[in-house]
Design a protein around this motif. Sequence first.
Motif, PDB file in Angstrom:
ATOM      1  N   LYS A  14       0.859  -1.178   0.000  1.00 38.25           N
ATOM      2  CA  LYS A  14       0.000   0.000   0.000  1.00 38.25           C
ATOM      3  C   LYS A  14       0.899   1.234   0.000  1.00 38.25           C
ATOM      4  O   LYS A  14       1.802   1.343   0.834  1.00 38.25           O
ATOM      5  N   LEU A  15       0.667   2.115  -0.955  1.00 39.31           N
ATOM      6  CA  LEU A  15       1.430   3.362  -1.022  1.00 39.31           C
ATOM      7  C   LEU A  15       0.414   4.496  -1.113  1.00 39.31           C
ATOM      8  O   LEU A  15      -0.251   4.645  -2.135  1.00 39.31           O
ATOM      9  N   GLY A  16       0.289   5.263  -0.079  1.00 41.69           N
ATOM     10  CA  GLY A  16      -0.741   6.310  -0.071  1.00 41.69           C
ATOM     11  C   GLY A  16      -2.107   5.671  -0.271  1.00 41.69           C
ATOM     12  O   GLY A  16      -2.463   4.709   0.414  1.00 41.69           O
ATOM     13  N   ASN A  17      -2.849   6.174  -1.268  1.00 43.16           N
ATOM     14  CA  ASN A  17      -4.188   5.630  -1.532  1.00 43.16           C
ATOM     15  C   ASN A  17      -4.170   4.435  -2.471  1.00 43.16           C
ATOM     16  O   ASN A  17      -5.211   3.872  -2.786  1.00 43.16           O
ATOM     17  N   PHE A  18      -2.989   4.084  -2.928  1.00 44.74           N
ATOM     18  CA  PHE A  18      -2.909   3.032  -3.952  1.00 44.74           C
ATOM     19  C   PHE A  18      -2.437   1.707  -3.348  1.00 44.74           C
ATOM     20  O   PHE A  18      -1.548   1.678  -2.509  1.00 44.74           O
ATOM     21  N   SER A  19      -3.039   0.605  -3.812  1.00 45.63           N
ATOM     22  CA  SER A  19      -2.577  -0.712  -3.360  1.00 45.63           C
ATOM     23  C   SER A  19      -2.310  -1.622  -4.550  1.00 45.63           C
ATOM     24  O   SER A  19      -3.096  -1.670  -5.486  1.00 45.63           O
ATOM     25  N   GLY A  37      -0.632  -2.128 -19.123  1.00 46.37           N
ATOM     26  CA  GLY A  37      -1.751  -1.557 -18.369  1.00 46.37           C
ATOM     27  C   GLY A  37      -1.820  -0.057 -18.559  1.00 46.37           C
ATOM     28  O   GLY A  37      -0.870   0.570 -19.033  1.00 46.37           O
ATOM     29  N   LYS A  38      -2.973   0.491 -18.166  1.00 46.94           N
ATOM     30  CA  LYS A  38      -3.164   1.943 -18.267  1.00 46.94           C
ATOM     31  C   LYS A  38      -2.257   2.658 -17.275  1.00 46.94           C
ATOM     32  O   LYS A  38      -1.800   2.056 -16.300  1.00 46.94           O
ATOM     33  N   THR A  39      -2.089   3.946 -17.476  1.00 45.83           N
ATOM     34  CA  THR A  39      -1.373   4.772 -16.517  1.00 45.83           C
ATOM     35  C   THR A  39      -2.060   4.662 -15.158  1.00 45.83           C
ATOM     36  O   THR A  39      -3.284   4.695 -15.085  1.00 45.83           O
ATOM     37  N   GLY A  40      -1.274   4.473 -14.128  1.00 47.09           N
ATOM     38  CA  GLY A  40      -1.834   4.413 -12.779  1.00 47.09           C
ATOM     39  C   GLY A  40      -2.291   3.026 -12.354  1.00 47.09           C
ATOM     40  O   GLY A  40      -2.833   2.860 -11.272  1.00 47.09           O
ATOM     41  N   SER A  41      -2.045   2.016 -13.191  1.00 52.10           N
ATOM     42  CA  SER A  41      -2.517   0.669 -12.833  1.00 52.10           C
ATOM     43  C   SER A  41      -1.556  -0.057 -11.885  1.00 52.10           C
ATOM     44  O   SER A  41      -1.890  -1.117 -11.360  1.00 52.10           O
ATOM     45  N   GLY A  42      -0.360   0.490 -11.701  1.00 49.73           N
ATOM     46  CA  GLY A  42       0.569  -0.098 -10.728  1.00 49.73           C
ATOM     47  C   GLY A  42       1.761  -0.815 -11.361  1.00 49.73           C
ATOM     48  O   GLY A  42       2.481  -1.541 -10.671  1.00 49.73           O
ATOM     49  N   LYS A  43       1.987  -0.571 -12.643  1.00 51.84           N
ATOM     50  CA  LYS A  43       3.072  -1.273 -13.350  1.00 51.84           C
ATOM     51  C   LYS A  43       4.438  -0.913 -12.772  1.00 51.84           C
ATOM     52  O   LYS A  43       5.262  -1.781 -12.510  1.00 51.84           O
ATOM     53  N   THR A  44       4.657   0.384 -12.599  1.00 51.10           N
ATOM     54  CA  THR A  44       5.971   0.818 -12.095  1.00 51.10           C
ATOM     55  C   THR A  44       6.205   0.314 -10.675  1.00 51.10           C
ATOM     56  O   THR A  44       7.296  -0.164 -10.353  1.00 51.10           O
ATOM     57  N   ILE A  45       5.168   0.389  -9.847  1.00 48.95           N
ATOM     58  CA  ILE A  45       5.336  -0.067  -8.455  1.00 48.95           C
ATOM     59  C   ILE A  45       5.688  -1.556  -8.428  1.00 48.95           C
ATOM     60  O   ILE A  45       6.533  -1.988  -7.649  1.00 48.95           O
ATOM     61  N   LEU A  46       5.074  -2.326  -9.316  1.00 46.37           N
ATOM     62  CA  LEU A  46       5.399  -3.755  -9.355  1.00 46.37           C
ATOM     63  C   LEU A  46       6.851  -3.965  -9.790  1.00 46.37           C
ATOM     64  O   LEU A  46       7.585  -4.755  -9.195  1.00 46.37           O
TER      65      LEU A  46
END
Length: 249
Positions: A14-19, A37-46
């Motif tokens: 969980k990072l801020g509001n994103f999980s 995936g779309k922008t904001g789908s969590g690709k970079t975090i993964l």
Amino acid sequence: MKETILKINDYSIKLGNFSLKRINLQVIEGEIFALLGKTGSGKTILLESIAGFYHRFSGDIYLKDQSIISIPLEKRQIGYVYQDFGLFNHMTVYENIIYGLKINGKSRDEQQLKGHEMAQMLSIEHRLNQYPLTLSGGERQRTALARALIMKPRLLLMDEPFSSLDPATKEIMYQQIEKIHTLFNCTIIFVTHDFNEAKRMADRIGIMMDGELRGIRNSENLFVPNGDQKIDRFLFGERNTNERINITS
Ligand SMILES: Nc1ncnc2c1ncn2[C@@H]1O[C@H](COP(=O)(O)OP(=O)(O)O)[C@@H](O)[C@H]1O
Ligand SMILES: [Mg+2]
């Protein structure tokens, strides 16, 4: 039989509001895998999670059979090419490329030998004394790749490696990555939001939606509907999905 090189088990963060929600993924040794995936789908975090950028998460990540979550990122033998290439702008191309060898205390001879070898392989030998800001986008990209590959990573991660390149340079880079993949026989995971690019470059494609790894497809089947309406809507758009459902029902 092909072996699994990377195994992600129930990884959540969980990072801020994103999980990122309970990611399970196995990547096969030697394959090219796309995270689409779309922008904001969590690709970079993964991708960053695999590299080891985060500490507060649940689940486990294995490289071969070894859990790497307690191994610091510089010891994971994972190469990372940042979306904006992340070059050190105050260093020359040569200094950028040999950076990893230098901080690992490799001899000057080895730095020179490998630095030139890598530059030659990536066709940037003529740019070694220049600074990153004087390079074209494709040359910056190749410098970042050389900097990652010189460390002989077991896994190469690239975040949107093609998205900032113009169409002609993109095509050259596709071919360059294919060549590197063959020469180094390395496993590559790259991030993209471009369906056709994923299909063109990857063996398999993981589809990221809202922090979930929603599905995995072989690239030849990317555009074959398989019953997950959420993925179909993402791939074909709302209107086309409805039309297709009407036709088939
Ligand atoms: N360190 C962070 N803290 C809080 N939110 C973040 C952080 N990093 C990314 N996010 C948010 O998480 C979401 C997913 O980010 P990201 O993985 O960069 O998406 P993608 O690469 O698919 O475009 C985005 O909404 C982003 O703003
Ligand atoms: Mg991103």
